[in-house]
Motif scaffolding. Structure first.
Motif, mmCIF file in Angstrom:
data_model
loop_
_atom_site.group_PDB
_atom_site.id
_atom_site.type_symbol
_atom_site.label_atom_id
_atom_site.label_comp_id
_atom_site.label_asym_id
_atom_site.label_seq_id
_atom_site.Cartn_x
_atom_site.Cartn_y
_atom_site.Cartn_z
ATOM 1 N N ILE A 97 0.809 -1.218 0.000
ATOM 2 C CA ILE A 97 0.000 0.000 0.000
ATOM 3 C C ILE A 97 0.843 1.269 0.000
ATOM 4 C CG2 ILE A 97 -0.277 -0.094 2.523
ATOM 5 C CD1 ILE A 97 -3.174 0.980 2.054
ATOM 6 N N THR A 98 1.977 1.244 0.705
ATOM 7 C CA THR A 98 2.933 2.363 0.697
ATOM 8 C C THR A 98 4.336 1.779 0.748
ATOM 9 O OG1 THR A 98 2.790 2.514 3.117
ATOM 10 C CG2 THR A 98 1.385 4.015 1.847
ATOM 11 N N LEU A 99 5.340 2.645 0.709
ATOM 12 C CA LEU A 99 6.721 2.172 0.812
ATOM 13 C C LEU A 99 7.097 1.835 2.250
ATOM 14 C CD1 LEU A 99 8.786 4.535 -1.535
ATOM 15 C CD2 LEU A 99 7.792 2.289 -2.038
ATOM 16 N N GLU A 116 0.622 8.611 7.463
ATOM 17 C CA GLU A 116 0.089 9.840 6.845
ATOM 18 C C GLU A 116 -1.236 9.555 6.136
ATOM 19 O OE1 GLU A 116 1.104 13.021 3.286
ATOM 20 O OE2 GLU A 116 2.680 11.632 3.929
ATOM 21 N N ALA A 117 -1.271 8.456 5.371
ATOM 22 C CA ALA A 117 -2.487 8.091 4.640
ATOM 23 C C ALA A 117 -3.632 7.765 5.606
ATOM 24 C CB ALA A 117 -2.209 6.914 3.715
ATOM 25 N N LYS A 118 -3.301 7.052 6.677
ATOM 26 C CA LYS A 118 -4.306 6.703 7.685
ATOM 27 C C LYS A 118 -4.912 7.967 8.296
ATOM 28 C CE LYS A 118 -4.732 4.295 12.145
ATOM 29 N NZ LYS A 118 -3.990 3.603 13.230
ATOM 30 N N GLN A 119 -4.068 8.932 8.608
ATOM 31 C CA GLN A 119 -4.530 10.196 9.190
ATOM 32 C C GLN A 119 -5.461 10.931 8.224
ATOM 33 O OE1 GLN A 119 -3.926 11.366 12.283
ATOM 34 N NE2 GLN A 119 -5.068 13.263 11.935
ATOM 35 N N LEU A 120 -5.088 10.950 6.945
ATOM 36 C CA LEU A 120 -5.914 11.626 5.941
ATOM 37 C C LEU A 120 -7.279 10.940 5.794
ATOM 38 C CD1 LEU A 120 -3.279 12.411 3.161
ATOM 39 C CD2 LEU A 120 -4.539 14.078 4.538
ATOM 40 N N ALA A 121 -7.276 9.613 5.842
ATOM 41 C CA ALA A 121 -8.535 8.868 5.735
ATOM 42 C C ALA A 121 -9.452 9.197 6.913
ATOM 43 C CB ALA A 121 -8.258 7.375 5.671
ATOM 44 N N GLN A 122 -8.870 9.268 8.108
ATOM 45 C CA GLN A 122 -9.655 9.584 9.299
ATOM 46 C C GLN A 122 -10.216 11.006 9.234
ATOM 47 O OE1 GLN A 122 -6.725 8.682 12.316
ATOM 48 N NE2 GLN A 122 -7.455 6.577 12.585
ATOM 49 N N GLU A 123 -9.379 11.949 8.801
ATOM 50 C CA GLU A 123 -9.800 13.351 8.733
ATOM 51 C C GLU A 123 -10.931 13.557 7.734
ATOM 52 O OE1 GLU A 123 -6.266 15.490 7.771
ATOM 53 O OE2 GLU A 123 -5.410 15.328 9.789
ATOM 54 N N ASN A 124 -10.920 12.744 6.662
ATOM 55 C CA ASN A 124 -11.901 12.920 5.591
ATOM 56 C C ASN A 124 -13.028 11.888 5.631
ATOM 57 O OD1 ASN A 124 -10.801 15.206 3.738
ATOM 58 N ND2 ASN A 124 -9.003 13.976 4.245
ATOM 59 N N ALA A 181 -7.983 1.078 2.364
ATOM 60 C CA ALA A 181 -7.689 -0.351 2.510
ATOM 61 C C ALA A 181 -6.677 -0.795 1.470
ATOM 62 C CB ALA A 181 -8.970 -1.170 2.366
ATOM 63 N N GLU A 182 -5.962 -1.867 1.818
ATOM 64 C CA GLU A 182 -5.004 -2.478 0.902
ATOM 65 C C GLU A 182 -5.668 -3.653 0.194
ATOM 66 O OE1 GLU A 182 -0.359 -3.670 1.213
ATOM 67 O OE2 GLU A 182 -1.649 -4.702 2.647
ATOM 68 N N TYR A 226 -4.194 -5.390 10.197
ATOM 69 C CA TYR A 226 -3.168 -6.312 9.715
ATOM 70 C C TYR A 226 -2.256 -5.626 8.701
ATOM 71 C CZ TYR A 226 -5.791 -10.237 11.794
ATOM 72 O OH TYR A 226 -6.419 -11.105 12.657
ATOM 73 N N THR A 227 -2.847 -4.821 7.815
ATOM 74 C CA THR A 227 -2.051 -4.049 6.848
ATOM 75 C C THR A 227 -1.030 -3.194 7.582
ATOM 76 O OG1 THR A 227 -3.799 -3.988 5.166
ATOM 77 C CG2 THR A 227 -2.189 -2.211 5.109
ATOM 78 N N TRP A 228 -1.474 -2.582 8.667
ATOM 79 C CA TRP A 228 -0.599 -1.712 9.467
ATOM 80 C C TRP A 228 0.565 -2.531 10.059
ATOM 81 C CZ3 TRP A 228 -0.134 3.414 10.270
ATOM 82 C CH2 TRP A 228 0.641 3.832 11.362
#
Length: 331
Positions: free
Chosen positions: A104-106, A113-121, A126-127, A308-310
């Motif tokens: 999903i990311t490097l 960062e992506a998780k935070q953006l998803a929560q804010e919006n 998901a992966e 699990y992705t995390w």
């Protein structure tokens, strides 16, 4: 948390990328009696060709136009690993739900960062990890929960691909985030995480680097705080079966082609009795992901197993730190 809608809603899906996985996605949508709503791709002519092939009505002139389209509910990202965070930022800030190809990311900082953006919006991130959605793993989890296999002791996983020794292709090219861990190791570690009660806290590894500097071959040892252990063997220039052995004190499970597994064999320790479990279909892998993503939007985000992705991303980040392997974007 509810994300609105209901399970029967016909969500508008857009594909960002039109390679092999995007073709499978388009076919999965058609199996569901749906169609992809739109397609975005860096090369416009390929997007047009893809749209014609699958009867997709909308093609964007610029790849970024998909993010501002108010009709798009879900974006499936299937571009190279190192581009994911760029597109995740734009999609999530635009309030789009995202299903993103593995890895999903490097690294875990990008994922945070992506998780935070998803929560804010208030959107689902998901992966697209097939293992979390194949019916065989739901079935095996129920068997394990029943206690008839006893306690988990050890997992052994192999995954080897033979890729041509071309340092410019995506498998070996550091500028495309190449290497065995992010490309195939993510499957092995996702399977480890599925079966382990807790995430591994002790990680040891060895690596052989390709001439380009990415990981060509690796051996990984894992252990968690309840004593469950795993060994993982990865190769990018030597074929290995995609084989998993999950050993418990009362028996062991064997699965071949585990990224899209549909059949498992259980051998019981006491009498050697063999039980074959079959569930799901390899050909339906993307359809299972699509269906679960739509369930997540209807208020069941846990079916995507972001936890699990995390954990897997944290493992991969720690492993590459041991190797001192950084991609250009991380320097």
């Amino acid at each position: 948390m509810s994300f609105g809608g209901n399970k029967m809603k016909n969500y508008h899906w857009a594909t960002l990328g039109c390679g092999v996985i995007a073709n499978e996605l388009a076919q999965a949508m058609q199996q569901n009696g749906q169609n992809l709503y739109s397609v975005a791709n860096r090369t416009h002519s390929k997007a047009v060709e893809f749209a014609q092939k699958y009867g997709i009505k909308k093609v964007y002139d610029q790849i970024e136009d998909v993010f501002s389209d108010p009709e798009v509910d879900i974006i499936y990202i299937s571009t190279p690993h190192n581009t994911h965070i760029k597109y995740l930022r734009q999609a999530l800030k635009a309030g789009k739900h995202v299903l993103c190809e593995k890895a999903i990311t490097l690294n875990s900082a990008e994922l945070a960062e992506a998780k935070q953006l998803a929560q804010e919006n208030h959107v689902v991130l998901a992966e697209a990890m097939t293992i979390y959605h194949m019916p065989i793993y739901q079935e095996l989890s129920q068997i394990i929960s029943s206690g008839r296999l006893g306690a988990l002791k050890m997992l052994q996983l192999n995954f080897g691909s033979y890729k041509d020794y071309d340092m410019t292709n995506r498998f070996f090219n550091p500028n495309l985030a190449g290497g065995a861990l992010l490309d195939i190791g993510v499957y092995a570690l996702s399977l480890v995480r599925w079966f382990m009660q807790e995430k591994p806290t002790q990680i040891m590894s060895q690596v052989k680097l390709a001439p380009s500097g990415v990981d060509e071959q690796a051996g990984i040892l894992l252990q968690n705080d309840v004593g469950e252990m795993a060994t993982v063997a990865l190769t990018l220039h030597a074929k290995q079966p995609k084989r998993a052995t999950i050993a418990f004190d009362k028996g062991y499970i064997e699965i071949f082609d585990y990224p899209r597994g549909s059949k498992a064999t259980i051998t019981y320790t006491a009498d050697g009795a063999v039980e074959v479990i079959e569930a799901g279909s390899l050909a339906q892998a993307l359809r299972y992901e699509v269906n679960d993503m739509q369930k997540a939007l209807a208020g069941e985000p846990e079916v995507m197993h972001f936890d699990y992705t995390w954990d897997v991303m944290e493992m991969m980040t720690a492993i590459r730190k041991q190797w001192g392997l950084l991609y250009p974007e991380e320097r």
